[in-house]
Design an enzyme around this catalytic site. Structure first.
Site, PDB file in Angstrom:
ATOM      1  N   CYS A   1       0.855  -0.707  -0.031  1.00  0.00           N
ATOM      2  CA  CYS A   1       0.056  -0.224   0.230  1.00  0.00           C
ATOM      3  C   CYS A   1       1.459   1.131  -0.003  1.00  0.00           C
ATOM      4  O   CYS A   1       2.316   1.247  -0.588  1.00  0.00           O
ATOM      5  CB  CYS A   1      -1.127  -0.085   1.176  1.00  0.00           C
ATOM      6  SG  CYS A   1      -0.445  -0.022   2.490  1.00  0.00           S
TER       7      CYS A   1
ATOM      8  N   ASN B   1       2.639   0.589   4.531  1.00  0.00           N
ATOM      9  CA  ASN B   1       2.686  -0.043   5.298  1.00  0.00           C
ATOM     10  C   ASN B   1       1.933   0.440   6.689  1.00  0.00           C
ATOM     11  O   ASN B   1       3.059  -0.384   7.191  1.00  0.00           O
ATOM     12  CB  ASN B   1       3.323  -0.614   4.555  1.00  0.00           C
ATOM     13  CG  ASN B   1       4.111  -1.405   5.216  1.00  0.00           C
ATOM     14  OD1 ASN B   1       5.916  -2.166   5.567  1.00  0.00           O
ATOM     15  ND2 ASN B   1       3.327  -2.320   5.056  1.00  0.00           N
TER      16      ASN B   1
ATOM     17  N   CYS C   1      -1.542   0.613   6.571  1.00  0.00           N
ATOM     18  CA  CYS C   1      -3.129   0.805   7.664  1.00  0.00           C
ATOM     19  C   CYS C   1      -3.479  -0.889   6.663  1.00  0.00           C
ATOM     20  O   CYS C   1      -3.457  -2.207   7.522  1.00  0.00           O
ATOM     21  CB  CYS C   1      -4.341   1.422   7.291  1.00  0.00           C
ATOM     22  SG  CYS C   1      -4.030   3.009   7.678  1.00  0.00           S
ATOM     23  N   ARG C   2      -3.210  -0.911   5.541  1.00  0.00           N
ATOM     24  CA  ARG C   2      -4.168  -1.736   4.768  1.00  0.00           C
ATOM     25  C   ARG C   2      -3.013  -3.318   4.149  1.00  0.00           C
ATOM     26  O   ARG C   2      -3.470  -4.128   4.606  1.00  0.00           O
ATOM     27  CB  ARG C   2      -4.632  -1.355   3.037  1.00  0.00           C
ATOM     28  CG  ARG C   2      -4.773  -0.009   3.193  1.00  0.00           C
ATOM     29  CD  ARG C   2      -5.638   0.701   2.177  1.00  0.00           C
ATOM     30  NE  ARG C   2      -4.590   1.198   1.534  1.00  0.00           N
ATOM     31  CZ  ARG C   2      -4.392   2.028   0.606  1.00  0.00           C
ATOM     32  NH1 ARG C   2      -5.462   2.140  -0.013  1.00  0.00           N
ATOM     33  NH2 ARG C   2      -3.175   3.270   1.051  1.00  0.00           N
ATOM     34  N   SER C   3      -2.186  -2.743   4.140  1.00  0.00           N
ATOM     35  CA  SER C   3      -1.130  -3.844   3.930  1.00  0.00           C
ATOM     36  C   SER C   3      -0.086  -5.014   5.141  1.00  0.00           C
ATOM     37  O   SER C   3      -1.000  -5.889   4.988  1.00  0.00           O
ATOM     38  CB  SER C   3       0.025  -3.883   2.906  1.00  0.00           C
ATOM     39  OG  SER C   3       1.203  -2.978   3.376  1.00  0.00           O
TER      40      SER C   3
ATOM     41  N   ASP D   1      -8.678   3.476   1.148  1.00  0.00           N
ATOM     42  CA  ASP D   1      -7.564   4.188   2.349  1.00  0.00           C
ATOM     43  C   ASP D   1      -8.353   4.926   3.512  1.00  0.00           C
ATOM     44  O   ASP D   1      -8.973   5.754   3.496  1.00  0.00           O
ATOM     45  CB  ASP D   1      -6.266   5.518   1.321  1.00  0.00           C
ATOM     46  CG  ASP D   1      -5.677   5.572   2.335  1.00  0.00           C
ATOM     47  OD1 ASP D   1      -5.331   5.901   3.700  1.00  0.00           O
ATOM     48  OD2 ASP D   1      -5.056   6.798   2.199  1.00  0.00           O
TER      49      ASP D   1
HETATM   50  P1  4NP Z   1      -1.726   3.314   4.060  1.00  0.00           P
HETATM   51  O1  4NP Z   1      -2.688   4.333   4.550  1.00  0.00           O
HETATM   52  O2  4NP Z   1      -1.316   2.861   2.754  1.00  0.00           O
HETATM   53  O3  4NP Z   1      -3.524   1.651   3.726  1.00  0.00           O
HETATM   54  O4  4NP Z   1      -1.000   2.346   5.081  1.00  0.00           O
HETATM   55  C1  4NP Z   1      -1.953   5.654   4.991  1.00  0.00           C
HETATM   56  C2  4NP Z   1      -1.295   5.714   5.855  1.00  0.00           C
HETATM   57  C3  4NP Z   1      -0.392   6.472   5.695  1.00  0.00           C
HETATM   58  C4  4NP Z   1      -0.756   7.588   4.971  1.00  0.00           C
HETATM   59  C5  4NP Z   1      -1.380   7.694   3.736  1.00  0.00           C
HETATM   60  C6  4NP Z   1      -2.152   6.501   3.666  1.00  0.00           C
HETATM   61  N1  4NP Z   1       0.326   9.538   4.824  1.00  0.00           N
HETATM   62  O5  4NP Z   1      -0.425  10.152   4.194  1.00  0.00           O
HETATM   63  O6  4NP Z   1       0.924   8.917   5.808  1.00  0.00           O
END
Ligand code: 4NP
Length: 170
Positions: free
Chosen positions: A21, A24, A26-28, A138
């Site tokens: 993602c 790294n 939340c989703r992955s 997201d």
């Molecule tokens: P992820 O979520 O891609 O599912 O881990 C996010 C985590 C952090 C951010 C965006 C999405 N950020 O902008 O910091």
């Protein structure tokens, strides 16, 4: 049906997957924890090497987001990840690279600029029996409901992915 990323899976040559993602956190990590959970339930740990990574470096070294961990833990699933950035060498290392959304997919394709590894890159929701718009949304800036939604999407998708790979085990 046979897919380009299908190959014989043995204990000597475990199948390597990396969930990808943006951050790294939340989703992955949720996809990774769920896939590990399903693999353990099927007693197939020796046949898989499971990892996750982000295309951005904002959160390198961090554990999974507390809302992701809370949601998974409520369902009895542990998220062991420590955030790292996806590197070019990962294309060589992994059999299957699973972006969570179209933006992650674009970022990976930009890194694979000679298209050497395009057959290894498959959208996570290509495995979802209810793929909707094809993206794992997201949840980072939203409330708990978004995290639960991501969990449910990834629970279905990772189960279906394991079901597709199981027949390759010899
Ligand atoms: P992820 O979520 O891609 O599912 O881990 C996010 C985590 C952090 C951010 C965006 C999405 N950020 O902008 O910091």
């Amino acid at each position: 049906m046979n897919k380009p990323y299908h190959r014989k899976i043995t204990i000597e040559d475990p199948y390597k997957l990396v969930f990808v993602c943006l951050g790294n956190i939340c989703r992955s990590p949720t996809a990774e924890g769920l896939f590990i959970h399903h693999v353990k339930a099927a007693q197939l740990e020796q046949y898989f090497y499971i990892d996750s990574a982000g295309t951005a470096a904002y959160h390198v070294g961090e554990p999974a987001n507390s809302k992701s961990q809370f949601t998974a833990n409520q369902h009895g699933v542990h998220l062991p990840s420590k955030a790292r950035r996806f590197e070019y060498a990962d294309f060589e290392e992994f059999d299957l690279i699973l972006p969570m959304d179209a933006s992650n997919n674009r970022n990976l394709k930009e890194l694979d600029r000679n298209n050497r590894f395009e057959e290894r890159i498959v959208m996570m929701r290509d495995f979802d029996p209810q793929p909707e718009d094809g993206n794992v949304p997201d949840p980072y800036y939203g409330g708990m409901q978004g995290f639960e939604n991501v969990y449910q999407i990834l629970d279905r998708s990772t189960k279906a992915l394991l079901d597709e790979l199981k027949p390759l085990i010899k």
